[in-house]
Design a protein around this motif. Structure first.
Motif, PDB file in Angstrom:
ATOM      1  N   LEU A 156       0.835  -1.198   0.000  1.00 23.53           N
ATOM      2  CA  LEU A 156       0.000   0.000   0.000  1.00 23.53           C
ATOM      3  C   LEU A 156       0.872   1.253   0.000  1.00 23.53           C
ATOM      4  O   LEU A 156       2.004   1.237   0.462  1.00 23.53           O
ATOM      5  CB  LEU A 156      -0.902   0.020   1.235  1.00 23.53           C
ATOM      6  CG  LEU A 156      -2.002  -1.035   1.290  1.00 23.53           C
ATOM      7  CD1 LEU A 156      -2.831  -0.850   2.557  1.00 23.53           C
ATOM      8  CD2 LEU A 156      -2.883  -0.997   0.058  1.00 23.53           C
ATOM      9  N   GLN A 163      -2.365   5.554   1.739  1.00 25.90           N
ATOM     10  CA  GLN A 163      -3.307   4.505   2.133  1.00 25.90           C
ATOM     11  C   GLN A 163      -3.044   4.038   3.557  1.00 25.90           C
ATOM     12  O   GLN A 163      -3.976   3.839   4.339  1.00 25.90           O
ATOM     13  CB  GLN A 163      -3.226   3.330   1.150  1.00 25.90           C
ATOM     14  CG  GLN A 163      -3.802   3.634  -0.209  1.00 25.90           C
ATOM     15  CD  GLN A 163      -3.519   2.549  -1.213  1.00 25.90           C
ATOM     16  OE1 GLN A 163      -2.428   1.982  -1.273  1.00 25.90           O
ATOM     17  NE2 GLN A 163      -4.529   2.231  -2.023  1.00 25.90           N
ATOM     18  N   TYR A 202      -4.309   6.598   6.043  1.00 20.80           N
ATOM     19  CA  TYR A 202      -5.764   6.564   6.208  1.00 20.80           C
ATOM     20  C   TYR A 202      -6.179   5.407   7.121  1.00 20.80           C
ATOM     21  O   TYR A 202      -7.048   5.575   7.980  1.00 20.80           O
ATOM     22  CB  TYR A 202      -6.470   6.464   4.852  1.00 20.80           C
ATOM     23  CG  TYR A 202      -7.970   6.530   5.000  1.00 20.80           C
ATOM     24  CD1 TYR A 202      -8.585   7.695   5.453  1.00 20.80           C
ATOM     25  CD2 TYR A 202      -8.767   5.430   4.729  1.00 20.80           C
ATOM     26  CE1 TYR A 202      -9.956   7.759   5.620  1.00 20.80           C
ATOM     27  CE2 TYR A 202     -10.149   5.490   4.888  1.00 20.80           C
ATOM     28  CZ  TYR A 202     -10.733   6.654   5.332  1.00 20.80           C
ATOM     29  OH  TYR A 202     -12.096   6.710   5.501  1.00 20.80           O
ATOM     30  N   ASP A 243      -5.535  -2.905  -4.368  1.00 17.44           N
ATOM     31  CA  ASP A 243      -6.355  -1.711  -4.151  1.00 17.44           C
ATOM     32  C   ASP A 243      -7.814  -2.070  -3.906  1.00 17.44           C
ATOM     33  O   ASP A 243      -8.485  -1.418  -3.096  1.00 17.44           O
ATOM     34  CB  ASP A 243      -6.213  -0.738  -5.322  1.00 17.44           C
ATOM     35  CG  ASP A 243      -4.880  -0.002  -5.303  1.00 17.44           C
ATOM     36  OD1 ASP A 243      -4.260   0.086  -4.221  1.00 17.44           O
ATOM     37  OD2 ASP A 243      -4.456   0.475  -6.372  1.00 17.44           O
ATOM     38  N   TYR A 295      -7.796  -3.210  -0.322  1.00 23.50           N
ATOM     39  CA  TYR A 295      -7.663  -2.036   0.552  1.00 23.50           C
ATOM     40  C   TYR A 295      -9.005  -1.313   0.687  1.00 23.50           C
ATOM     41  O   TYR A 295      -9.424  -0.979   1.803  1.00 23.50           O
ATOM     42  CB  TYR A 295      -6.598  -1.089  -0.011  1.00 23.50           C
ATOM     43  CG  TYR A 295      -6.669   0.307   0.574  1.00 23.50           C
ATOM     44  CD1 TYR A 295      -6.179   0.584   1.846  1.00 23.50           C
ATOM     45  CD2 TYR A 295      -7.250   1.343  -0.146  1.00 23.50           C
ATOM     46  CE1 TYR A 295      -6.258   1.857   2.385  1.00 23.50           C
ATOM     47  CE2 TYR A 295      -7.328   2.622   0.388  1.00 23.50           C
ATOM     48  CZ  TYR A 295      -6.840   2.875   1.649  1.00 23.50           C
ATOM     49  OH  TYR A 295      -6.934   4.136   2.185  1.00 23.50           O
ATOM     50  N   ASN A 296      -9.671  -1.064  -0.433  1.00 26.64           N
ATOM     51  CA  ASN A 296     -10.962  -0.369  -0.391  1.00 26.64           C
ATOM     52  C   ASN A 296     -12.004  -1.169   0.382  1.00 26.64           C
ATOM     53  O   ASN A 296     -12.819  -0.592   1.112  1.00 26.64           O
ATOM     54  CB  ASN A 296     -11.448  -0.061  -1.808  1.00 26.64           C
ATOM     55  CG  ASN A 296     -10.609   1.013  -2.475  1.00 26.64           C
ATOM     56  OD1 ASN A 296     -10.086   1.901  -1.809  1.00 26.64           O
ATOM     57  ND2 ASN A 296     -10.453   0.921  -3.780  1.00 26.64           N
ATOM     58  N   CYS A 317     -11.214  -0.764   4.082  1.00 27.87           N
ATOM     59  CA  CYS A 317     -11.710   0.540   4.542  1.00 27.87           C
ATOM     60  C   CYS A 317     -13.216   0.483   4.765  1.00 27.87           C
ATOM     61  O   CYS A 317     -13.724   0.966   5.783  1.00 27.87           O
ATOM     62  CB  CYS A 317     -11.364   1.637   3.535  1.00 27.87           C
ATOM     63  SG  CYS A 317      -9.608   2.024   3.460  1.00 27.87           S
TER      64      CYS A 317
END
Length: 141
Positions: free
Chosen positions: A6, A10, A13, A109, A112-113, A116
């Motif tokens: 990441l 990222q 966050y 990604d 990761y999303n 989140c």
């Protein structure tokens, strides 16, 4: 070479969301963000050269944090990872019912999303979970 870890933004966050990022073994030199040190312990003698470093999760780190299933009401949604037409889809399904689906050209990604989303919706516990809007798990319903 595909994206292996990441980005600094990222990771920051995830820290803002309250996720403990100290367990990662990958570090990025902030002064040179394209250089990576893999396995900090193996490069202990080089760490003085890399004065500014930052933890960075790999895909495996993220997948380990994602819940295998999410209980919402009386339904148990299962984690599903698919690749279609050059995009990766990470979703939570119960039978044919979709709870959420996130896609991206890069699997890291998309993961990761989804991480989140899981944190923001209270499905992954963090030290900052009480700071999030609507942060209570729906397991209680």
């Amino acid at each position: 070479m595909s994206k292996q870890v990441l980005s600094i933004e990222q990771m920051k966050y995830l820290q803002e969301l309250g996720l403990d990022t100290d367990c990662s073994t990958f570090f990025v030199n902030v002064a040179h963000p394209n250089k990576h040190i893999f396995n900090y312990a193996a490069y202990d003698d080089l760490i003085e050269y890399y004065l500014d470093y930052f933890p960075a999760f790999t895909l495996q780190d993220i997948l380990d944090l994602l819940p295998e299933e999410i209980l919402k009401g009386e339904r148990i949604y299962q984690l599903v990872i698919e690749r279609t037409e050059g995009r990766y889809f990470i979703s939570y399904y119960w039978c044919d019912n979709l709870l959420v689906s996130i896609d991206n050209e890069l699997l890291i990604d998309a993961a990761y999303n989804m991480l989140c989303w899981c944190i923001e919706n209270g499905y992954v516990e963090t030290s900052g979970l009480d700071k999030l809007d609507g942060s209570k798990k729906e397991k209680e319903q």
